[in-house]
Design an enzyme around this catalytic site. Structure first.
Site, PDB file in Angstrom:
ATOM      1  N   HIS A 141       0.957  -1.157   0.085  1.00  0.00           N
ATOM      2  CA  HIS A 141       0.026   0.059  -0.125  1.00  0.00           C
ATOM      3  C   HIS A 141       1.007   1.387   0.166  1.00  0.00           C
ATOM      4  O   HIS A 141       1.906   1.086   0.566  1.00  0.00           O
ATOM      5  CB  HIS A 141      -0.798  -0.108   1.066  1.00  0.00           C
ATOM      6  N   ASP A 218       3.384  -4.351   8.337  1.00  0.00           N
ATOM      7  CA  ASP A 218       2.048  -3.688   7.876  1.00  0.00           C
ATOM      8  C   ASP A 218       0.833  -4.663   7.939  1.00  0.00           C
ATOM      9  O   ASP A 218       0.563  -5.594   7.043  1.00  0.00           O
ATOM     10  CB  ASP A 218       1.961  -2.997   6.497  1.00  0.00           C
ATOM     11  N   GLN A 221      -4.219  -5.570   7.183  1.00  0.00           N
ATOM     12  CA  GLN A 221      -5.203  -6.432   6.484  1.00  0.00           C
ATOM     13  C   GLN A 221      -5.137  -7.805   6.982  1.00  0.00           C
ATOM     14  O   GLN A 221      -5.903  -8.391   6.714  1.00  0.00           O
ATOM     15  CB  GLN A 221      -5.280  -6.377   4.970  1.00  0.00           C
ATOM     16  N   LYS A 244     -10.290  -0.521  10.382  1.00  0.00           N
ATOM     17  CA  LYS A 244     -10.583  -1.535   9.514  1.00  0.00           C
ATOM     18  C   LYS A 244     -11.144  -2.912  10.253  1.00  0.00           C
ATOM     19  O   LYS A 244     -11.422  -4.101   9.713  1.00  0.00           O
ATOM     20  CB  LYS A 244      -9.259  -1.898   8.736  1.00  0.00           C
ATOM     21  N   CYS A 384      -4.487   2.339  -3.632  1.00  0.00           N
ATOM     22  CA  CYS A 384      -3.167   2.884  -3.044  1.00  0.00           C
ATOM     23  C   CYS A 384      -2.096   1.914  -3.160  1.00  0.00           C
ATOM     24  O   CYS A 384      -1.325   1.796  -2.418  1.00  0.00           O
ATOM     25  CB  CYS A 384      -3.838   3.323  -1.698  1.00  0.00           C
TER      26      CYS A 384
END
Lengths: 428, 157
Positions: A141, A218, A221, A244, A384
């Site tokens: 991202h 990261d 997700q 999220k 993104c």
């Protein structure tokens, strides 16, 4: 752990009962961008604001005490959710800020070192020199790409990246030549927001350890969608967002290895992050306060606390299993649509629920419009992750993502709406 | 709204059979514009003649993107080539106004021609940039040839 009772879950999300675009039931398939919020989260925020609202870590009154307790209880619960301890968890505005907090630690340490004759040994591990290397992947991202591009541009470090296979996975075949003795930081996504790929953490961490590089994961997700134990992953930093994972917007998280957090210079400075202050000099508080300048987002932290309670109640294994089942069904049905191409892994091995695809003859923006007209909310564009689109030679994709409140009806609605679009544009 | 209101046949026709597409010589200026939210791209060239109110001799372009941005570029070619810059910019201003009307404006068909078909698109804020991409590129290219002072001051969109 049993299956999710999706009907019961859906009743906790008031927004799912609204209609859109001329009384169409909302089919929300954009949780990868932001999730919806259950009443439990909304109630927790409201209760805090109605009962205990005050600035934390200051003030001598009862409300300040209650607010501080609520804020720190949230920190404990959210840290516990990823197997961590509260004192190693920093609250940020969002995951983007969490990653910038780390990239700016390198920049600030490098700037401070350039101004002094002797480098503070605590800062030394964050000081970059010309020729040092930062490694990312081609599926990041922008939030985990641009901060490192910027850091390299300012310090003379070199940005390198791990490429992707045609199947949508990391190409680790030349890992040893990408992560080298000059590599200082390896920052990569746990799960691609565009491809859905869940990346193998262990081999990358192992290689980074061999060369003494730090690792940032990261987890935007992954943390919302599967069990994640940051200690077991053995990374140095992990960043993720609250919104999220059923929580409010305006709060993100950075977990850091304690000995690194202790040595890191502050990112944003001001109130609350200090130990002592005079007109000429300031000493800084210990982590995590050192990185939380100003009045923090307390009601959001309280909301995120309620969100992790909600997810714990469901069980993250059950959440993941539910999403795998929906992903299996969606992939099966989508692949039967003529002209539809999945961008990302087609099997369910190490795969999350983000499904990106193109449909021959229909630009994603147009497809998204027809889907929207049917009440189906998806994301279109480059998500993104523009370089990832370029890698697969698509200008943009349409992306559906699933979460705890999605069910087979949603998959059916998606598939039917795509077929409608094909009829409308006359491509079949 | 039903999809046929947004995707009027004239838009779909231009999308399927774009007019004037492809980059050509000669040209006075070439610009490249992108819509960063979706990745739509256009490279556009403009050739003007030497008149006091120069005539747009050619607009050539290469683009990729959604039907709205593609159709808009094709209609731009149809409407603008052969007109003086002053008239082209009047169309541009009317089109910008239409696209920012949230679908409430009554389009001036005499001035807008086939662009009238975009009135349904204007109801969707996310698509306004798609519709205007080629037109912003046109303004940029003309200003590069003439200098910004060569054209009346215009509100940026």
């Amino acid at each position: 752990m049993g299956q999710l009772d999706v009907a019961a879950i859906r009743s906790d999300f008031p927004i799912l009962s609204r209609t859109v675009r001329n009384e169409k039931p909302l089919v929300y398939l954009d949780s990868g961008a932001t999730s919806q919020k259950p009443t439990q989260v909304l109630d927790a925020e409201r209760k805090f604001l109605e009962r205990s609202n005050a600035a934390v870590h200051r003030g001598a009154h009862q409300l300040a005490e209650e607010a501080t307790d609520a804020y720190e209880a949230a920190r404990s619960a959210i840290a516990g959710f990823v197997g961590a301890e509260a004192r190693d968890l920093v609250f940020t505005k969002n995951a983007t800020e969490a990653i910038n907090l780390v990239s700016y630690s390198f920049l600030n340490a490098t700037l401070l070192a350039a101004r002094s004759d002797s480098v503070d040994p605590e800062l030394d591990r964050f000081v970059l020199a010309e020729g040092d290397e930062i490694v990312v992947t081609e599926m990041e991202h922008h939030a985990n790409l641009i901060p490192w591009q910027e850091l390299c541009a300012k310090t003379g470090a070199e940005l390198k990246w791990i490429g992707l296979t045609d199947e949508g996975r990391l190409d680790l075949s030349d890992l040893d030549s990408i992560i080298t003795a000059r590599t200082r930081m390896v920052s990569f996504t746990h799960q691609s927001n565009l491809l859905g790929t869940i990346n193998p953490v262990a081999p990358i961490v192992q290689r980074a350890r061999q060369v003494g590089a730090m690792v940032l994961l990261d987890a935007c997700q992954s943390v919302p969608h599967m069990p994640v134990d940051v200690v077991a992953l053995d990374v140095d930093f992990m960043a993720w967002s609250g919104h999220k994972m059923l929580g409010p917007m305006g709060i993100g998280c950075l977990w850091g290895r304690r000995e690194l957090l202790v040595d890191m210079p502050p990112f944003i400075s001001g109130g609350s992050m200090i130990k002592t202050v005079s007109m000429t000099e300031t000493t800084f508080a210990e982590p995590p306060q050192r990185f939380e300048a100003g009045v923090p987002m307390v009601s959001q932290a309280v909301g995120l606390h309620a969100a992790v309670d909600y997810l714990n109640e469901l069980g993250m294994t059950a959440v993941h299993d539910h999403e795998v089942a929906l992903t299996r069904s969606a992939l099966d049905q989508l692949e039967k649509i003529p002209g539809l191409e999945i961008i990302g892994p087609r099997d369910l091995v190490d795969r999350g629920s983000a499904i990106s695809f193109t449909v021959e003859g229909i630009h994603p923006h147009d497809l998204g419009q027809v889907l929207d007209n049917a009440g189906v909310a998806v994301r279109v564009g480059h998500h993104c992750a523009w370089p990832t689109c370029r890698r697969y030679e698509v200008p943009a994709t349409t992306r559906a993502t699933f979460y705890v409140y999605n069910n087979e009806n949603d998959v059916t609605a998606l598939v039917e709406a795509i077929r409608t679009a094909q009829q409308f544009f006359g491509t079949v | 709204m039903d999809m046929a209101t947004m995707y009027q046949e004239v838009i779909l026709d231009h999308y399927r059979n774009p007019e004037g597409k492809g980059l050509r010589d000669p040209f006075g200026a070439q610009v490249s514009h992108v819509n960063p939210t979706c990745g739509d791209e256009i490279t556009l060239r403009v050739q003007l003649d030497d008149g006091d109110d120069p005539v747009v001799v050619d607009v050539s372009y290469d683009n990729q993107g959604c039907s709205i941005s593609q159709a808009s570029a094709s209609i731009l070619y149809d409407e603008v080539v052969g007109r003086p810059v002053s008239e082209a910019f009047e169309i541009l201003d009317s089109f910008v106004e239409l696209m920012h009307s949230k679908g409430q404006a009554e389009p001036d068909e005499d001035k807008l021609g086939d662009l009238t078909a975009f009135v349904g698109v204007a109801q969707y804020p996310a698509r306004v940039k798609c519709a205007l991409l080629a037109w912003m590129a046109l303004r940029d290219a003309v200003e590069q040839i003439q200098g910004p002072e060569g054209s009346p001051m215009r509100e940026k969109v």
